[in-house]
Design an enzyme around this catalytic site. Sequence first.
Site, PDB file in Angstrom:
ATOM      1  CB  THR A 109      50.752  41.576  42.573  1.00  0.00           C
ATOM      2  OG1 THR A 109      51.086  40.183  42.542  1.00  0.00           O
ATOM      3  CG2 THR A 109      49.501  41.808  41.736  1.00  0.00           C
ATOM      4  CE  LYS A 184      49.273  37.331  41.375  1.00  0.00           C
ATOM      5  NZ  LYS A 184      50.306  37.815  42.300  1.00  0.00           N
ATOM      6  CE  LYS A 252      49.139  45.032  46.153  1.00  0.00           C
ATOM      7  NZ  LYS A 252      50.055  44.174  45.357  1.00  0.00           N
TER       8      LYS A 252
END
Length: 299
Positions: A109, A184, A252
């Site tokens: 990701t 995502k 993150k």
Amino acid sequence: MLYEPKEKGMTTMTAKVIGFIGTGVMGKSMVSHLLNSGYAVNIYTRTREKAEDLLQQGAVWCECAQLAAKSDIIVTMVGYPHDVEEVYFGESGLIKNCKKGSVLIDMTTSSPKLAVRIYAEAGELGIDALDAPVSGGDIGARQATLSIMVGGEKKVFDDVLPLFQVMGKNIVYQGKAGSGQHCKMANQIAIASTMMGVCESIRYAEKAGLDPQTVLQSIEAGAAGSWSLSNLAPRMISGDFEPGFFVKHFIKDMGIALESAENIGLTAHGLTLARSLYEKLAQEGGENMGTQALYTLYK
């Protein structure tokens, strides 16, 4: 020695040599599925000892540059965008060392902008690239039921679809380079607010004097149902905060999503609140716990 398939009768796809970089919580299971499906797999991880069980299953460990040169399809599943940059653009990285005609698949990701950069620079050298982040956590990785969101050229996606099908079930082509990562981000935005709701719901039930397991039986089958409720609420209730997906990695992801949201002119209120709560959890020592550990803040 690196894998170079010679057996007659192999299918076009299983005859391809797979390189896999990053064998952590999810990557390890993904590599295991590839090995069990007949693929030859070269692996690289910073700590070789952590991949010992995969080596016993038949994977071959090698340095990054060597893996790049000897593999046909290279999958990366690392931690942060800066790790992706190092793996792809460093002196021993993939762009400089893989052969023309290779396919690079980043399943980390990461940033949509970085995915576009990889696609562009790889393309200049005759290398195909897809961004293909996943959702489903450690459970999805172990059960090979990951959702895989893919950006890049449609033809390349079609060519490697059998590979994706070994690791996941819900595999959807999203569009041009970067589209997988954008999808995502949408996924992580939905999860962020959902996780707050799950934690509050379970804690409410407890404080109201109800058995949270019994409450869960009722609400997970109704309109409140979600993957997080069904798979992570039981862990919260039992006090299991082991990582299927690390808090630090979710922070993150939320940072990338907030940056991307700003770039497209969206104010993400729920995401902003969720990140602030997870940052508090990390500051209190929870960065290496699973995302379900957000529940501890409510207790």
